[in-house]
Design a protein around this motif. Structure first.
Motif, mmCIF file in Angstrom:
data_model
loop_
_atom_site.group_PDB
_atom_site.id
_atom_site.type_symbol
_atom_site.label_atom_id
_atom_site.label_comp_id
_atom_site.label_asym_id
_atom_site.label_seq_id
_atom_site.Cartn_x
_atom_site.Cartn_y
_atom_site.Cartn_z
ATOM 1 N N SER A 6 -17.706 -18.123 48.147
ATOM 2 C CA SER A 6 -16.392 -17.618 48.509
ATOM 3 C C SER A 6 -16.255 -17.491 50.023
ATOM 4 O O SER A 6 -15.203 -17.790 50.585
ATOM 5 N N GLN A 8 -17.758 -19.356 52.172
ATOM 6 C CA GLN A 8 -17.594 -20.731 52.655
ATOM 7 C C GLN A 8 -16.162 -21.214 52.432
ATOM 8 O O GLN A 8 -15.578 -21.878 53.294
ATOM 9 N N PHE A 9 -15.589 -20.881 51.264
ATOM 10 C CA PHE A 9 -14.191 -21.218 50.999
ATOM 11 C C PHE A 9 -13.303 -20.608 52.082
ATOM 12 O O PHE A 9 -12.408 -21.261 52.610
ATOM 13 N N SER A 10 -13.560 -19.353 52.402
ATOM 14 C CA SER A 10 -12.741 -18.656 53.394
ATOM 15 C C SER A 10 -12.825 -19.337 54.757
ATOM 16 O O SER A 10 -11.826 -19.452 55.470
ATOM 17 N N VAL A 13 -10.814 -22.492 54.523
ATOM 18 C CA VAL A 13 -9.391 -22.124 54.518
ATOM 19 C C VAL A 13 -8.904 -21.912 55.945
ATOM 20 O O VAL A 13 -7.825 -22.396 56.314
ATOM 21 N N LEU A 28 -8.069 -23.079 47.648
ATOM 22 C CA LEU A 28 -9.367 -22.517 48.044
ATOM 23 C C LEU A 28 -9.253 -21.022 48.322
ATOM 24 O O LEU A 28 -10.144 -20.241 47.991
ATOM 25 N N HIS A 29 -8.152 -20.649 48.935
ATOM 26 C CA HIS A 29 -7.926 -19.237 49.231
ATOM 27 C C HIS A 29 -7.828 -18.425 47.941
ATOM 28 O O HIS A 29 -8.427 -17.355 47.829
ATOM 29 N N GLU A 31 -9.095 -19.182 45.046
ATOM 30 C CA GLU A 31 -10.423 -19.148 44.425
ATOM 31 C C GLU A 31 -11.316 -18.125 45.121
ATOM 32 O O GLU A 31 -12.044 -17.379 44.476
ATOM 33 N N ALA A 32 -11.249 -18.081 46.441
ATOM 34 C CA ALA A 32 -12.025 -17.093 47.192
ATOM 35 C C ALA A 32 -11.619 -15.677 46.791
ATOM 36 O O ALA A 32 -12.475 -14.813 46.584
#
Length: 59
Positions: A6, A8-10, A13, A28-29, A31-32
């Motif tokens: 998460s 990494q997603f941030s 993003v 992605l946001h 999902e994070a």
């Protein structure tokens, strides 16, 4: 483990946001947000930060 993903997603993003690639950033946001919420809880400071970042992206 999921919290690391998460984070990494941030990071991705934020990169997309600064490149004005909002359509790619939004899923992605979200999902994070879900990962932080499930792993840390709704009121955890990290979860709230991701929420604020998301709201900022939408405004």
């Amino acid at each position: 483990m999921k919290i690391g993903i998460s984070q990494q997603f941030s990071t991705i993003v934020l990169l997309y946001y600064f490149q004005v690639r909002y359509t790619e950033a939004e899923p992605l946001h979200l999902e994070a947000i879900n990962i932080f919420r499930e792993g840390l809880g709704e009121n955890h400071s990290h979860t709230q930060t991701v929420y604020r970042n998301y709201r900022g992206m939408l405004s």
